[in-house]
Structures are given as C-alpha cells and as structure tokens.
Design a protein around this motif. Structure first.
Motif, PDB file in Angstrom:
ATOM      1  N   LEU A  14       8.004   4.784 -15.921  1.00 47.22           N
ATOM      2  CA  LEU A  14       7.752   3.567 -15.146  1.00 47.22           C
ATOM      3  C   LEU A  14       8.265   3.727 -13.716  1.00 47.22           C
ATOM      4  O   LEU A  14       7.629   3.263 -12.764  1.00 47.22           O
ATOM      5  CB  LEU A  14       8.433   2.373 -15.818  1.00 47.22           C
ATOM      6  CG  LEU A  14       7.811   1.891 -17.135  1.00 47.22           C
ATOM      7  CD1 LEU A  14       8.686   0.831 -17.778  1.00 47.22           C
ATOM      8  CD2 LEU A  14       6.402   1.340 -16.894  1.00 47.22           C
ATOM      9  N   VAL A  17       5.810   5.954 -11.800  1.00 47.20           N
ATOM     10  CA  VAL A  17       4.591   5.207 -11.454  1.00 47.20           C
ATOM     11  C   VAL A  17       4.841   4.306 -10.248  1.00 47.20           C
ATOM     12  O   VAL A  17       4.031   4.249  -9.311  1.00 47.20           O
ATOM     13  CB  VAL A  17       4.109   4.371 -12.656  1.00 47.20           C
ATOM     14  CG1 VAL A  17       2.972   3.437 -12.237  1.00 47.20           C
ATOM     15  CG2 VAL A  17       3.629   5.277 -13.777  1.00 47.20           C
ATOM     16  N   ALA A  18       5.980   3.595 -10.260  1.00 44.91           N
ATOM     17  CA  ALA A  18       6.306   2.708  -9.140  1.00 44.91           C
ATOM     18  C   ALA A  18       6.478   3.494  -7.844  1.00 44.91           C
ATOM     19  O   ALA A  18       6.024   3.067  -6.769  1.00 44.91           O
ATOM     20  CB  ALA A  18       7.573   1.917  -9.464  1.00 44.91           C
ATOM     21  N   THR A 100      -6.969   3.555  -7.381  1.00 41.72           N
ATOM     22  CA  THR A 100      -6.130   3.740  -8.560  1.00 41.72           C
ATOM     23  C   THR A 100      -6.959   3.688  -9.839  1.00 41.72           C
ATOM     24  O   THR A 100      -6.762   4.488 -10.765  1.00 41.72           O
ATOM     25  CB  THR A 100      -5.033   2.661  -8.607  1.00 41.72           C
ATOM     26  OG1 THR A 100      -4.233   2.759  -7.424  1.00 41.72           O
ATOM     27  CG2 THR A 100      -4.142   2.833  -9.829  1.00 41.72           C
ATOM     28  N   MET A 242       2.307   4.201 -19.894  1.00 35.37           N
ATOM     29  CA  MET A 242       3.023   3.543 -18.803  1.00 35.37           C
ATOM     30  C   MET A 242       2.312   3.730 -17.461  1.00 35.37           C
ATOM     31  O   MET A 242       2.512   2.953 -16.527  1.00 35.37           O
ATOM     32  CB  MET A 242       4.452   4.107 -18.689  1.00 35.37           C
ATOM     33  CG  MET A 242       5.299   3.991 -19.950  1.00 35.37           C
ATOM     34  SD  MET A 242       5.513   2.322 -20.546  1.00 35.37           S
ATOM     35  CE  MET A 242       4.530   2.390 -22.058  1.00 35.37           C
ATOM     36  N   ASP A 243       1.481   4.779 -17.370  1.00 32.82           N
ATOM     37  CA  ASP A 243       0.792   5.074 -16.113  1.00 32.82           C
ATOM     38  C   ASP A 243      -0.124   3.932 -15.678  1.00 32.82           C
ATOM     39  O   ASP A 243      -0.402   3.769 -14.485  1.00 32.82           O
ATOM     40  CB  ASP A 243      -0.024   6.359 -16.231  1.00 32.82           C
ATOM     41  CG  ASP A 243       0.853   7.595 -16.354  1.00 32.82           C
ATOM     42  OD1 ASP A 243       2.092   7.466 -16.265  1.00 32.82           O
ATOM     43  OD2 ASP A 243       0.297   8.691 -16.544  1.00 32.82           O
ATOM     44  N   TYR A 244      -0.591   3.153 -16.631  1.00 35.82           N
ATOM     45  CA  TYR A 244      -1.545   2.101 -16.294  1.00 35.82           C
ATOM     46  C   TYR A 244      -0.897   0.919 -15.581  1.00 35.82           C
ATOM     47  O   TYR A 244      -1.599   0.050 -15.069  1.00 35.82           O
ATOM     48  CB  TYR A 244      -2.287   1.650 -17.559  1.00 35.82           C
ATOM     49  CG  TYR A 244      -3.171   2.744 -18.115  1.00 35.82           C
ATOM     50  CD1 TYR A 244      -4.345   3.112 -17.454  1.00 35.82           C
ATOM     51  CD2 TYR A 244      -2.815   3.446 -19.262  1.00 35.82           C
ATOM     52  CE1 TYR A 244      -5.129   4.138 -17.940  1.00 35.82           C
ATOM     53  CE2 TYR A 244      -3.605   4.473 -19.746  1.00 35.82           C
ATOM     54  CZ  TYR A 244      -4.763   4.819 -19.080  1.00 35.82           C
ATOM     55  OH  TYR A 244      -5.540   5.837 -19.543  1.00 35.82           O
ATOM     56  N   THR A 245       0.440   0.907 -15.530  1.00 40.33           N
ATOM     57  CA  THR A 245       1.105  -0.115 -14.713  1.00 40.33           C
ATOM     58  C   THR A 245       0.857   0.136 -13.225  1.00 40.33           C
ATOM     59  O   THR A 245       1.155  -0.729 -12.398  1.00 40.33           O
ATOM     60  CB  THR A 245       2.622  -0.135 -14.981  1.00 40.33           C
ATOM     61  OG1 THR A 245       3.181   1.152 -14.679  1.00 40.33           O
ATOM     62  CG2 THR A 245       2.908  -0.484 -16.430  1.00 40.33           C
ATOM     63  N   ALA A 246       0.299   1.315 -12.908  1.00 37.10           N
ATOM     64  CA  ALA A 246      -0.017   1.621 -11.500  1.00 37.10           C
ATOM     65  C   ALA A 246      -0.982   0.609 -10.917  1.00 37.10           C
ATOM     66  O   ALA A 246      -0.936   0.311  -9.711  1.00 37.10           O
ATOM     67  CB  ALA A 246      -0.602   3.031 -11.386  1.00 37.10           C
ATOM     68  N   LEU A 248      -1.079  -2.553 -11.510  1.00 35.89           N
ATOM     69  CA  LEU A 248      -0.322  -3.738 -11.112  1.00 35.89           C
ATOM     70  C   LEU A 248       0.310  -3.522  -9.738  1.00 35.89           C
ATOM     71  O   LEU A 248       0.256  -4.403  -8.867  1.00 35.89           O
ATOM     72  CB  LEU A 248       0.764  -4.048 -12.152  1.00 35.89           C
ATOM     73  CG  LEU A 248       0.290  -4.320 -13.578  1.00 35.89           C
ATOM     74  CD1 LEU A 248       1.490  -4.541 -14.501  1.00 35.89           C
ATOM     75  CD2 LEU A 248      -0.640  -5.531 -13.608  1.00 35.89           C
ATOM     76  N   TRP A 249       0.909  -2.336  -9.558  1.00 30.72           N
ATOM     77  CA  TRP A 249       1.526  -2.025  -8.267  1.00 30.72           C
ATOM     78  C   TRP A 249       0.472  -1.946  -7.158  1.00 30.72           C
ATOM     79  O   TRP A 249       0.686  -2.439  -6.048  1.00 30.72           O
ATOM     80  CB  TRP A 249       2.285  -0.705  -8.348  1.00 30.72           C
ATOM     81  CG  TRP A 249       3.546  -0.775  -9.137  1.00 30.72           C
ATOM     82  CD1 TRP A 249       3.783  -0.244 -10.370  1.00 30.72           C
ATOM     83  CD2 TRP A 249       4.761  -1.422  -8.753  1.00 30.72           C
ATOM     84  NE1 TRP A 249       5.069  -0.515 -10.790  1.00 30.72           N
ATOM     85  CE2 TRP A 249       5.691  -1.232  -9.813  1.00 30.72           C
ATOM     86  CE3 TRP A 249       5.161  -2.135  -7.623  1.00 30.72           C
ATOM     87  CZ2 TRP A 249       6.984  -1.739  -9.761  1.00 30.72           C
ATOM     88  CZ3 TRP A 249       6.461  -2.634  -7.572  1.00 30.72           C
ATOM     89  CH2 TRP A 249       7.355  -2.433  -8.627  1.00 30.72           C
TER      90      TRP A 249
END
Length: 299
Positions: A14, A17-18, A100, A242-246, A248-249
C-alpha cells in the motif's frame, strides 16, 4: 507465513502504491513546469540508483550484488526502461485516472504471455477473465470516440504489455537473485542510455523543477524497494490486489492538483478491468496451491 509478515507485506505494498501515485502526479507537474520526458526518466533512475547504492553500502555491502545472470539483468533493463518510458509518456498524454486504469490491464497481458511463453496451464475461466478485461479496456478507451487520444491508448497499453513482460522475466530472475540486486542493476544499467538522452535534452530550470525532478527519483526508488520487499514477505495473490488502490490515489490527485475527475466511461470500465485482474490473480493462487499439494503428495 506469519501474521506479522502478512501485515507488513500489505503495508509495504500500500505504501509503494501511494508513493508511485504521488510520483506520477509530480511527473505531470514537472512536465507542466518545463521538464522534458528525457529529463524525467533520467532523474527517476538517478534518484533510485543513489538510494539503492546508499542502502547497499550501509547494509549488506556491494559484494551482495554479484550476479551470474548479468545478461538477464540487461534484458530486464531494456524491457523495463521501454515500459517506463511508455508509462511516463502515457502520464503526460492522459489524465491520471485514465492512465492508471490502462495500466491495470497488465495481468491480462501477463496471462497471455504466461500461456504462450511459459506454457502455463490456462483454463477457460482465466481466458474468460482476459476477455472481460479487454472489454473493460474498450469501454474506458472507446476507440473512435476521441475522448482519449489514440497515442495515449497505444502508449498505455504498450506500457502494460511491457510491464507484463517484466513480470514474466522476474519470475525466473527471482529464483536466483535478491530483490535489492535486481533493483540495483536495473537502476544503474539504465543510467547508461539515459545519460546520453539527458545530455542532449537537459536545459535550465528554476529551482522548483530541480526539486520536483529529485523528488521523482526518490519517490520512485523508495516505492520500488517497498514493492520488491512486499513480494518477499507475502504471496503475489496477497499483495497484488493492493495495487488497485492506485485508482483512488489517481482520482484524488487528479481532482486536487489538476481539477479533473474520471469521465463516465472510466467509472464503468475500470471496475471490469479490476475485477478481471483480481480474478486472474486468484486463479493463479489456486493453481499454485494445487501444484504445491501435488508436489507434497508425490514425496
């Protein structure tokens, strides 16, 4: 796998990714302030190389970087640098969210390459997920509609394909090479061609741009190390989702920094691409579990 390692692996992924998402936003700001693609690429790798060298020098020592697979590292550098160039080019051509989202098609290409190059068993369920993922890509890009430049679509999908090629190569490199060794050779080898590019593209900038360029390198270096470490602590099926939180960012930075939100087609197509990728990762996890059980039963 211990519970502590699970938490650390997820936390590191996470974090990576952030950091990568922040780096992407800084890349767009740096380009808007006058930095060229060649300069951005050089500083991305130069900053990462400085970071890795300092970690190796104060930690395991440079003797730990010895390798018997130099040719494989050169190949990883060529493919990785090509994929990185296409990724950064896409970031400059498209809004953050759309760039993304196209990157999320990487597991789709990895499945196809794994079947063709590694002769991995790929059942109809994963092929169905691949097809669904490409449908999601078509929804996001809407070829012929013109809301996304065709060049941006080409570079985005090309970057995803290149990243998939790297994932295939890293499967073999990871059997004999430590993660820090792979990061070191990629960062330093890529500086050879990038130094030539930088020499012909460098120009004067105000102090802010130099700060942004250095930040790109440091953010990318820390993110790459965190990503590599997460794979050492946790299974691919655990950390990759967890990569798919990219997204959101990317949506957050796109809105706060550039005043842009994803278009409706991205909101519709992105969940399909993400679902496709998650299913592919899960099926890979199931396949590896069956192989492990089969190997144990034969002992």
């Amino acid at each position: 796998m211990g519970q502590d390692n699970v938490v650390r692996a997820i936390g590191l992924r996470l974090t990576s990714v952030a950091l990568f998402a922040t780096m992407n936003a800084v890349i767009k700001v740096a380009e808007a302030e006058g930095a060229g693609l060649g300069e951005i690429l050089f500083w991305r790798q130069f900053g990462a190389a400085l970071l890795v060298v300092s970690i190796v020098g104060t930690g395991p020592g440079f003797a730990s970087l010895k390798t018997q697979r130099f040719g494989a590292h050169v190949l990883r550098c060529v493919i990785g640098l090509t994929a990185m160039t296409l990724t950064f080019w896409t970031l400059l051509l498209l809004p953050l969210a759309e760039a993304t989202t196209l990157g999320f098609s990487m597991p789709i290409f990895a499945t196809v390459l794994g079947a063709l190059l590694l002769h991995e068993a790929t059942g109809w369920r994963r092929w169905a997920a691949v097809l669904a993922g490409f449908v999601g890509v078509l929804i996001v890009t809407q070829p012929g509609d013109g809301h996304i430049p065709p060049l941006g679509i080409a570079t985005g999908l090309g970057a995803a394909f290149g990243t998939a090629c790297i994932s295939i190569l890293l499967r073999t490199l990871g059997k004999s090479e430590a993660g820090l060794t792979t990061v070191f050779w990629f960062s330093t080898l890529s500086l050879v061609p990038l130094s030539v590019v930088y020499a012909v593209s460098v120009k004067a900038h105000p102090p802010l741009v130099w700060v942004l360029l250095l930040a790109i390198g440091l953010l990318g270096g820390v993110a790459q190390i965190a990503m590599t470490r997460s794979l050492q602590l946790g299974d691919v099926s655990l950390v990759v989702p967890m990569d798919y939180t990219a997204l959101l960012w990317a949506t957050l930075f796109g809105w706060l920094v550039f005043g842009m939100l994803p278009v409706p087609s991205t909101w519709l197509g992105a969940p399909i691409i993400i679902a496709s990728g998650l299913y592919i990762v899960w099926r890979e996890h199931v396949r590896r579990q069956k192989e492990t059980k089969g190997a144990i039963s034969m002992e």
